[in-house]
Motif scaffolding. Structure first.
Motif, mmCIF file in Angstrom:
data_model
loop_
_atom_site.group_PDB
_atom_site.id
_atom_site.type_symbol
_atom_site.label_atom_id
_atom_site.label_comp_id
_atom_site.label_asym_id
_atom_site.label_seq_id
_atom_site.Cartn_x
_atom_site.Cartn_y
_atom_site.Cartn_z
ATOM 1 N N LYS A 52 0.751 -1.065 -0.082
ATOM 2 C CA LYS A 52 0.027 0.114 -0.101
ATOM 3 C C LYS A 52 0.943 1.334 0.067
ATOM 4 O O LYS A 52 0.294 2.367 0.122
ATOM 5 C CB LYS A 52 -0.745 -0.250 1.146
ATOM 6 C CG LYS A 52 -1.975 -1.172 1.083
ATOM 7 C CD LYS A 52 -2.995 -1.222 2.464
ATOM 8 C CE LYS A 52 -3.939 -2.321 2.263
ATOM 9 N NZ LYS A 52 -4.788 -2.226 3.528
ATOM 10 N N GLU A 76 -5.570 -4.591 -5.901
ATOM 11 C CA GLU A 76 -6.274 -4.026 -4.584
ATOM 12 C C GLU A 76 -5.148 -3.243 -4.007
ATOM 13 O O GLU A 76 -5.421 -2.036 -3.274
ATOM 14 C CB GLU A 76 -6.901 -5.113 -3.906
ATOM 15 C CG GLU A 76 -7.465 -4.535 -2.507
ATOM 16 C CD GLU A 76 -8.097 -5.755 -1.827
ATOM 17 O OE1 GLU A 76 -8.673 -5.384 -0.748
ATOM 18 O OE2 GLU A 76 -8.057 -6.845 -2.134
ATOM 19 N N LYS A 77 -3.840 -3.651 -3.539
ATOM 20 C CA LYS A 77 -2.869 -3.017 -3.016
ATOM 21 C C LYS A 77 -2.433 -1.415 -3.955
ATOM 22 O O LYS A 77 -2.303 -0.678 -3.144
ATOM 23 C CB LYS A 77 -1.669 -3.837 -2.704
ATOM 24 C CG LYS A 77 -2.025 -4.965 -1.435
ATOM 25 C CD LYS A 77 -0.853 -5.967 -1.419
ATOM 26 C CE LYS A 77 -1.295 -6.931 -0.259
ATOM 27 N NZ LYS A 77 0.057 -7.748 -0.024
ATOM 28 N N ALA A 79 -4.078 0.015 -5.806
ATOM 29 C CA ALA A 79 -5.174 1.186 -5.777
ATOM 30 C C ALA A 79 -5.027 1.761 -4.590
ATOM 31 O O ALA A 79 -5.245 3.028 -4.316
ATOM 32 C CB ALA A 79 -6.704 0.412 -5.870
ATOM 33 N N ALA A 80 -4.487 1.236 -3.326
ATOM 34 C CA ALA A 80 -4.588 1.600 -1.965
ATOM 35 C C ALA A 80 -3.321 2.559 -2.037
ATOM 36 O O ALA A 80 -3.376 3.748 -1.499
ATOM 37 C CB ALA A 80 -4.507 0.706 -0.852
ATOM 38 N N ASN A 82 -1.957 4.155 -4.621
ATOM 39 C CA ASN A 82 -2.184 5.296 -5.430
ATOM 40 C C ASN A 82 -3.055 6.316 -4.703
ATOM 41 O O ASN A 82 -2.876 7.520 -4.695
ATOM 42 C CB ASN A 82 -2.899 5.153 -6.784
ATOM 43 C CG ASN A 82 -2.265 5.079 -7.952
ATOM 44 O OD1 ASN A 82 -0.921 5.928 -7.808
ATOM 45 N ND2 ASN A 82 -2.520 4.746 -8.945
ATOM 46 N N LYS A 83 -3.964 5.878 -3.734
ATOM 47 C CA LYS A 83 -4.928 6.661 -3.086
ATOM 48 C C LYS A 83 -3.997 7.235 -2.215
ATOM 49 O O LYS A 83 -4.221 8.477 -1.738
ATOM 50 C CB LYS A 83 -6.111 5.804 -2.408
ATOM 51 C CG LYS A 83 -6.947 6.553 -1.514
ATOM 52 C CD LYS A 83 -8.277 5.881 -1.337
ATOM 53 C CE LYS A 83 -9.256 6.390 -0.560
ATOM 54 N NZ LYS A 83 -10.246 5.712 0.192
ATOM 55 N N ASN A 84 -3.256 6.679 -1.343
ATOM 56 C CA ASN A 84 -2.321 7.325 -0.367
ATOM 57 C C ASN A 84 -1.319 8.206 -0.664
ATOM 58 O O ASN A 84 -0.759 9.214 -0.042
ATOM 59 C CB ASN A 84 -1.820 6.231 0.438
ATOM 60 C CG ASN A 84 -2.578 5.124 1.027
ATOM 61 O OD1 ASN A 84 -3.746 5.579 1.629
ATOM 62 N ND2 ASN A 84 -2.137 3.939 1.339
ATOM 63 N N HIS A 189 3.103 -1.782 6.757
ATOM 64 C CA HIS A 189 2.079 -2.329 7.463
ATOM 65 C C HIS A 189 2.207 -3.535 8.049
ATOM 66 O O HIS A 189 1.810 -3.845 9.400
ATOM 67 C CB HIS A 189 0.728 -2.212 6.800
ATOM 68 C CG HIS A 189 0.005 -0.812 6.089
ATOM 69 N ND1 HIS A 189 0.463 -0.623 5.047
ATOM 70 C CD2 HIS A 189 -0.598 0.066 6.906
ATOM 71 C CE1 HIS A 189 -0.034 0.805 4.912
ATOM 72 N NE2 HIS A 189 -0.571 1.271 6.221
#
Length: 221
Positions: A52, A76-77, A79-80, A82-84, A189
């Motif tokens: 992430k 999925e990871k 996308a997270a 990029n969002k972060n 994480h």
């Protein structure tokens, strides 16, 4: 020169050769978008399996004079990630959604990376041949590193690090140090979770010495 004729000059003892010519480029890959790598004045840092993006984002924020390319294969990871990353607007951070092997074959010039991170990789307990230092690809990765560049591999699984350390020193013939990860470290994480549970975490710091010879030192990506 035929790579088979170079075997006796290699700096390592890995007989099985990686075959980049059999690798297909990542989907939606444009080699022109990575041509700047050959001209960058910043040190280039590579992270494989960025998850992430916690480590990559922290590293970019703390090292503005370096450029980090962080690769994550899982949709999925990524996308997270990029969002972060977007709110941080870090010009020296390049998130990449791709398989790291395919991307590096087509994007990375030889001897272009100053530092690499593989933090808490899948231990591949059921298929040790897929562990990074057991793979012939590791020779190609070494060819992308500059002289005196380092690879840092961290894990909470001591058997994984035991094998990686043995491979690094005995097969790849590389200077390798093993360190305990500080209990306050928070690079990923997974690291935060493992340390909070009191699990030991350690890392290998592997150095590519000057003059190290691989089959791929003069190859173009």
């Amino acid at each position: 020169m035929n790579k088979n004729n170079q075997t006796h000059n290699l700096s390592h003892h890995k007989n099985r050769a990686f075959k980049p010519e059999k690798i297909n480029p990542p989907r939606i890959f444009d080699s022109k978008s990575w041509q700047w790598l050959t001209q960058s004045k910043n040190e280039i840092v590579l992270e494989i399996g960025a998850g992430k993006g916690l480590h990559a984002i922290q590293f970019a924020a703390q090292n503005k004079d370096k450029t980090i390319i962080a690769i994550e294969r899982t949709a999925e990871k990524f996308a997270a990630f990029n969002k972060n990353a977007q709110p941080k607007n870090l010009a020296n951070l390049y998130p990449v959604h791709a398989d790291a092997i395919a991307w590096s074959v087509f994007a990375l010039p030889a001897q272009s990376i100053s530092q690499a991170f593989i933090l808490y990789p899948n231990p591949e307990r059921n298929n040790a041949n897929q562990q990074w230092l057991n793979m012939p690809y590791f020779e190609f990765l070494l060819s992308r590193l500059k002289n005196d560049a380092t690879i840092t591999i961290a894990s909470n699984i001591m058997e994984y690090l035991d094998n990686a350390q043995a491979q690094s020193t005995e097969v790849w013939q590389l200077p390798t140090t093993r360190e305990v990860v500080d209990k306050t470290s928070s690079r990923t994480h997974f690291e935060i979770k493992y340390l909070a549970r009191g699990e030991p975490c350690e890392q290998l710091v592997i150095t590519k010495p000057a003059g190290y010879v691989t089959r791929f030192d003069n190859d173009n990506p």
